[in-house]
Design a protein around this motif. Structure first.
Motif, PDB file in Angstrom:
ATOM      1  N   GLU A 138       0.828  -1.211   0.000  1.00 50.63           N
ATOM      2  CA  GLU A 138       0.000   0.000   0.000  1.00 50.63           C
ATOM      3  C   GLU A 138       0.863   1.261   0.000  1.00 50.63           C
ATOM      4  O   GLU A 138       0.585   2.218  -0.740  1.00 50.63           O
ATOM      5  CB  GLU A 138      -0.937  -0.035   1.221  1.00 50.63           C
ATOM      6  CG  GLU A 138      -2.032  -1.084   1.069  1.00 50.63           C
ATOM      7  CD  GLU A 138      -2.684  -1.504   2.365  1.00 50.63           C
ATOM      8  OE1 GLU A 138      -2.181  -1.084   3.442  1.00 50.63           O
ATOM      9  OE2 GLU A 138      -3.670  -2.261   2.310  1.00 50.63           O
ATOM     10  N   PHE A 139       1.902   1.281   0.826  1.00 51.37           N
ATOM     11  CA  PHE A 139       2.813   2.441   0.824  1.00 51.37           C
ATOM     12  C   PHE A 139       3.498   2.570  -0.541  1.00 51.37           C
ATOM     13  O   PHE A 139       3.553   3.653  -1.126  1.00 51.37           O
ATOM     14  CB  PHE A 139       3.875   2.274   1.921  1.00 51.37           C
ATOM     15  CG  PHE A 139       3.423   2.710   3.290  1.00 51.37           C
ATOM     16  CD1 PHE A 139       3.545   4.044   3.681  1.00 51.37           C
ATOM     17  CD2 PHE A 139       2.886   1.805   4.185  1.00 51.37           C
ATOM     18  CE1 PHE A 139       3.135   4.457   4.946  1.00 51.37           C
ATOM     19  CE2 PHE A 139       2.472   2.207   5.445  1.00 51.37           C
ATOM     20  CZ  PHE A 139       2.589   3.529   5.835  1.00 51.37           C
ATOM     21  N   ILE A 140       4.048   1.458  -1.031  1.00 51.85           N
ATOM     22  CA  ILE A 140       4.824   1.504  -2.278  1.00 51.85           C
ATOM     23  C   ILE A 140       3.951   1.946  -3.450  1.00 51.85           C
ATOM     24  O   ILE A 140       4.339   2.810  -4.249  1.00 51.85           O
ATOM     25  CB  ILE A 140       5.468   0.125  -2.548  1.00 51.85           C
ATOM     26  CG1 ILE A 140       6.539  -0.163  -1.489  1.00 51.85           C
ATOM     27  CG2 ILE A 140       6.076   0.063  -3.948  1.00 51.85           C
ATOM     28  CD1 ILE A 140       7.055  -1.598  -1.488  1.00 51.85           C
ATOM     29  N   ALA A 141       2.745   1.379  -3.566  1.00 49.02           N
ATOM     30  CA  ALA A 141       1.858   1.749  -4.679  1.00 49.02           C
ATOM     31  C   ALA A 141       1.398   3.195  -4.562  1.00 49.02           C
ATOM     32  O   ALA A 141       1.243   3.892  -5.568  1.00 49.02           O
ATOM     33  CB  ALA A 141       0.650   0.819  -4.704  1.00 49.02           C
ATOM     34  N   SER A 142       1.197   3.679  -3.330  1.00 46.69           N
ATOM     35  CA  SER A 142       0.733   5.058  -3.175  1.00 46.69           C
ATOM     36  C   SER A 142       1.803   6.064  -3.594  1.00 46.69           C
ATOM     37  O   SER A 142       1.485   7.210  -3.910  1.00 46.69           O
ATOM     38  CB  SER A 142       0.301   5.315  -1.725  1.00 46.69           C
ATOM     39  OG  SER A 142       1.418   5.428  -0.861  1.00 46.69           O
ATOM     40  N   TYR A 143       3.054   5.619  -3.616  1.00 46.42           N
ATOM     41  CA  TYR A 143       4.135   6.505  -4.097  1.00 46.42           C
ATOM     42  C   TYR A 143       4.536   6.171  -5.542  1.00 46.42           C
ATOM     43  O   TYR A 143       5.530   6.694  -6.045  1.00 46.42           O
ATOM     44  CB  TYR A 143       5.343   6.426  -3.163  1.00 46.42           C
ATOM     45  CG  TYR A 143       5.130   7.234  -1.895  1.00 46.42           C
ATOM     46  CD1 TYR A 143       5.329   8.620  -1.891  1.00 46.42           C
ATOM     47  CD2 TYR A 143       4.678   6.627  -0.732  1.00 46.42           C
ATOM     48  CE1 TYR A 143       5.098   9.368  -0.752  1.00 46.42           C
ATOM     49  CE2 TYR A 143       4.440   7.370   0.422  1.00 46.42           C
ATOM     50  CZ  TYR A 143       4.655   8.748   0.402  1.00 46.42           C
ATOM     51  OH  TYR A 143       4.396   9.506   1.526  1.00 46.42           O
ATOM     52  N   GLY A 144       3.770   5.301  -6.192  1.00 46.96           N
ATOM     53  CA  GLY A 144       4.010   5.023  -7.618  1.00 46.96           C
ATOM     54  C   GLY A 144       4.971   3.890  -7.878  1.00 46.96           C
ATOM     55  O   GLY A 144       5.378   3.680  -9.028  1.00 46.96           O
ATOM     56  N   GLY A 145       5.356   3.140  -6.847  1.00 49.07           N
ATOM     57  CA  GLY A 145       6.308   2.049  -7.050  1.00 49.07           C
ATOM     58  C   GLY A 145       5.631   0.714  -7.272  1.00 49.07           C
ATOM     59  O   GLY A 145       4.415   0.556  -7.089  1.00 49.07           O
ATOM     60  N   GLN A 146       6.410  -0.262  -7.719  1.00 46.82           N
ATOM     61  CA  GLN A 146       5.959  -1.640  -7.901  1.00 46.82           C
ATOM     62  C   GLN A 146       7.095  -2.579  -7.509  1.00 46.82           C
ATOM     63  O   GLN A 146       8.263  -2.166  -7.459  1.00 46.82           O
ATOM     64  CB  GLN A 146       5.596  -1.916  -9.361  1.00 46.82           C
ATOM     65  CG  GLN A 146       4.289  -1.316  -9.848  1.00 46.82           C
ATOM     66  CD  GLN A 146       4.035  -1.699 -11.307  1.00 46.82           C
ATOM     67  OE1 GLN A 146       4.725  -1.239 -12.209  1.00 46.82           O
ATOM     68  NE2 GLN A 146       3.053  -2.556 -11.521  1.00 46.82           N
ATOM     69  N   ILE A 147       6.746  -3.825  -7.274  1.00 48.40           N
ATOM     70  CA  ILE A 147       7.768  -4.847  -7.041  1.00 48.40           C
ATOM     71  C   ILE A 147       8.055  -5.589  -8.348  1.00 48.40           C
ATOM     72  O   ILE A 147       9.204  -5.728  -8.769  1.00 48.40           O
ATOM     73  CB  ILE A 147       7.319  -5.841  -5.951  1.00 48.40           C
ATOM     74  CG1 ILE A 147       7.017  -5.093  -4.638  1.00 48.40           C
ATOM     75  CG2 ILE A 147       8.411  -6.900  -5.726  1.00 48.40           C
ATOM     76  CD1 ILE A 147       8.197  -4.343  -4.051  1.00 48.40           C
ATOM     77  N   ILE A 148       6.999  -6.071  -8.990  1.00 51.31           N
ATOM     78  CA  ILE A 148       7.099  -6.738 -10.294  1.00 51.31           C
ATOM     79  C   ILE A 148       6.054  -6.086 -11.194  1.00 51.31           C
ATOM     80  O   ILE A 148       4.896  -5.942 -10.809  1.00 51.31           O
ATOM     81  CB  ILE A 148       6.820  -8.251 -10.168  1.00 51.31           C
ATOM     82  CG1 ILE A 148       7.854  -8.905  -9.244  1.00 51.31           C
ATOM     83  CG2 ILE A 148       6.842  -8.926 -11.547  1.00 51.31           C
ATOM     84  CD1 ILE A 148       7.564 -10.354  -8.917  1.00 51.31           C
ATOM     85  N   ASN A 149       6.465  -5.686 -12.413  1.00 49.70           N
ATOM     86  CA  ASN A 149       5.504  -4.994 -13.273  1.00 49.70           C
ATOM     87  C   ASN A 149       4.717  -5.971 -14.151  1.00 49.70           C
ATOM     88  O   ASN A 149       4.863  -7.197 -14.035  1.00 49.70           O
ATOM     89  CB  ASN A 149       6.206  -3.921 -14.121  1.00 49.70           C
ATOM     90  CG  ASN A 149       7.159  -4.531 -15.156  1.00 49.70           C
ATOM     91  OD1 ASN A 149       7.113  -5.737 -15.437  1.00 49.70           O
ATOM     92  ND2 ASN A 149       8.013  -3.710 -15.719  1.00 49.70           N
ATOM     93  N   GLU A 150       3.886  -5.420 -15.033  1.00 54.00           N
ATOM     94  CA  GLU A 150       2.996  -6.226 -15.869  1.00 54.00           C
ATOM     95  C   GLU A 150       3.761  -7.133 -16.838  1.00 54.00           C
ATOM     96  O   GLU A 150       3.213  -8.110 -17.341  1.00 54.00           O
ATOM     97  CB  GLU A 150       2.055  -5.311 -16.669  1.00 54.00           C
ATOM     98  CG  GLU A 150       1.127  -4.462 -15.824  1.00 54.00           C
ATOM     99  CD  GLU A 150       1.806  -3.256 -15.186  1.00 54.00           C
ATOM    100  OE1 GLU A 150       1.206  -2.647 -14.295  1.00 54.00           O
ATOM    101  OE2 GLU A 150       2.966  -2.943 -15.561  1.00 54.00           O
ATOM    102  N   ASN A 151       5.016  -6.789 -17.116  1.00 54.83           N
ATOM    103  CA  ASN A 151       5.831  -7.601 -18.032  1.00 54.83           C
ATOM    104  C   ASN A 151       6.666  -8.636 -17.287  1.00 54.83           C
ATOM    105  O   ASN A 151       7.618  -9.187 -17.844  1.00 54.83           O
ATOM    106  CB  ASN A 151       6.743  -6.691 -18.863  1.00 54.83           C
ATOM    107  CG  ASN A 151       5.941  -5.728 -19.719  1.00 54.83           C
ATOM    108  OD1 ASN A 151       4.910  -6.097 -20.285  1.00 54.83           O
ATOM    109  ND2 ASN A 151       6.390  -4.482 -19.790  1.00 54.83           N
ATOM    110  N   ASN A 152       6.328  -8.845 -16.037  1.00 59.73           N
ATOM    111  CA  ASN A 152       7.028  -9.820 -15.199  1.00 59.73           C
ATOM    112  C   ASN A 152       8.488  -9.428 -14.951  1.00 59.73           C
ATOM    113  O   ASN A 152       9.362 -10.283 -14.759  1.00 59.73           O
ATOM    114  CB  ASN A 152       6.963 -11.222 -15.837  1.00 59.73           C
ATOM    115  CG  ASN A 152       6.910 -12.314 -14.793  1.00 59.73           C
ATOM    116  OD1 ASN A 152       6.411 -12.111 -13.686  1.00 59.73           O
ATOM    117  ND2 ASN A 152       7.414 -13.487 -15.136  1.00 59.73           N
ATOM    118  N   GLU A 153       8.758  -8.114 -14.938  1.00 64.12           N
ATOM    119  CA  GLU A 153      10.100  -7.589 -14.666  1.00 64.12           C
ATOM    120  C   GLU A 153      10.159  -7.070 -13.228  1.00 64.12           C
ATOM    121  O   GLU A 153       9.204  -6.462 -12.737  1.00 64.12           O
ATOM    122  CB  GLU A 153      10.427  -6.438 -15.627  1.00 64.12           C
ATOM    123  CG  GLU A 153      10.426  -6.854 -17.096  1.00 64.12           C
ATOM    124  CD  GLU A 153      10.412  -5.652 -18.030  1.00 64.12           C
ATOM    125  OE1 GLU A 153      10.883  -5.801 -19.170  1.00 64.12           O
ATOM    126  OE2 GLU A 153       9.910  -4.575 -17.625  1.00 64.12           O
TER     127      GLU A 153
END
Length: 441
Positions: free
Chosen positions: A222-237
């Motif tokens: 929730e913190f990471i997404a609220s600041y625009g971050g991701q762990i793994i993106n839609e391309n599996n990167e």
């Protein structure tokens, strides 16, 4: 004379042919009506077998009775499909393992099954699940009718493997007798939690789940997404090592290290949060929707009628809530995929989800159902526009076939950051490296 005899013979043969033809035709009609011949009995059995199908639906324990009503409504609408219910263990981990055992053996014993939102990618990668895109397209189902986070949780490698059944998401609870306007941003939350702490007998400004377990991952996402971050993106990167993730971890460190959270916040899970909250000890708390009911339980709660809910505070990229809930999938080895899809379509469609909401209290994934009067009557949450905003903001945890391993890495590295054993920058870098290594194995 010979001519006369010949004519009689010919006439007799003609009568015989006509008689036999009449007997033959009459027998066909009689047989069709009665169905008494062997041939017709076989045909009837074949037709019955083709038309009547029994599928097996597996899910966890349901104490609400909603499942039986759902199946009864489906069978009434589809008299040629019977649904046999298979109850799985209440423990989600045991349920997962039993599915893996069955599907890895290519068993067709189960046709349709419910799946935790973190399972679809794993089951798709392992070839346990049937891709649903051709069914979705053929029936003209608009996936935009569902909350986007719930749809994303069932999508992997560009294909839809699971249909959203019911949903859940983290949200902010606040004391309406203390707070005039709930905070819109994490910085506002820090300011209010600090200044309002102590009001109306409270001891803490904010409660969250910061222990080293799955709940910590949910809070961090929730913190990471609220600041625009991701762990793994839609391309599996893997994209964890970013300025956005570092900023989010620093905000978590700021809150966990503040004087308005409990000294033992690093041991807090949902249970500790709920207990402190209903005892009236905090101004704000992050938890799942179930805490709304305990907050208003007159036998347990000291904050009855003084609790409001809203979306979690926003970072630079807005508000985000970690998605929970369950999906529905079809076993790749099902011998009745068309019938299985009809059941999945019904369960996750408007009629099925309405039954699940009104009889079982589960939050629908179809946005339009929150305008339905009967659904709104089923729970105060369903009638609350703030709850719908929470679900709109829900984001899935990393969609990956090796989620349990990814979760372990996140729990360890985030926990080390919150205890001060490493910086936010080191945590983001370590998460990146370790997840890349895990995904390359």
């Amino acid at each position: 004379m010979k001519l006369w005899k010949s004519a009689l013979v010919s006439f007799g043969l003609l009568l015989l042919v006509l008689f036999l033809a009449a007997c033959s035709g009459g027998n066909e009609e009689t047989t069709d009506d009665s169905g008494n011949t062997d041939t017709d009995t076989e045909t009837t059995d074949e037709n019955t077998e083709e038309e009547k199908v029994t599928i097996v639906y597996a899910r966890g324990v349901d104490t609400t009775g909603a499942n039986e009503k759902l199946v009864a409504a489906f069978e009434e609408a589809h008299p040629n499909i019977d649904v046999e219910f298979r109850e799985m263990p209440a423990d989600t981990g045991q349920q997962h393992d039993q599915y893996v055992t069955a599907f890895s053996a290519q068993s067709a014993e189960i046709d349709v099954f419910d799946a935790d939102v973190i399972w679809p990618a794993e089951f798709a990668q392992a070839n346990y699940a049937l891709e649903l895109d051709r069914f979705i397209e053929a029936d003209g189902i608009n996936m935009d009718d569902y909350f986007p986070g719930a749809v994303a949780a069932g999508k992997f490698n560009g294909k839809q493997w699971a249909m959203p059944k019911f949903t859940d998401a983290g949200m902010l609870y606040y004391r309406t007798d203390i707070v005039d306007t709930p905070p819109k941003t994490w910085d506002e939350l820090i300011e209010q939690a600090s200044s309002l702490n102590g009001e109306a007998g409270t001891q803490f400004g904010y409660l969250m789940q910061a222990a080293q377990y799955e709940g910590l991952v949910c809070n961090a996402i929730e913190f990471i997404a609220s600041y625009g971050g991701q762990i793994i993106n839609e391309n599996n990167e893997v994209v964890a090592n970013s300025p956005e993730t570092v900023k989010a971890i620093k905000k978590m460190q700021e809150i966990v290290g503040s004087d308005f959270v409990p000294d033992n916040i690093l041991n807090f899970m949902e249970t500790e949060t709920e207990t402190a909250w209903i005892e009236g000890q905090a101004v704000f708390a992050r938890n799942w929707p179930y805490m709304q009911a305990s907050s208003n339980d007159t036998e347990r709660s000291k904050v009855v009628d003084n609790v409001g809910i809203t979306t979690l505070p926003a970072g630079d990229a807005g508000s985000a809530a970690t998605l929970g809930g369950w999906m529905t999938m079809i076993n790749r080895y099902s011998e009745h995929p068309e019938a299985a899809w009809e059941f999945v379509k019904f369960m996750t469609g408007a009629e099925g989800q309405k039954i699940t909401a009104t009889e079982g209290g589960s939050a629908p994934t179809l946005k339009a159902l929150y305008d339905d009067a009967e659904v709104q009557e089923a729970s105060p949450l369903f009638a609350n526009p703030e709850f719908v905003k929470v679900l709109e903001a829900a984001v899935p945890r990393p969609v990956t076939p090796i989620y349990p391993e990814i979760s372990d890495i996140l729990q360890i590295e985030l926990s080390k950051a919150l205890t001060g054993d490493q910086t936010a920058e080191d945590a983001a870098a370590n998460i990146q490296t370790k997840i890349e290594e895990a995904m390359s194995e």
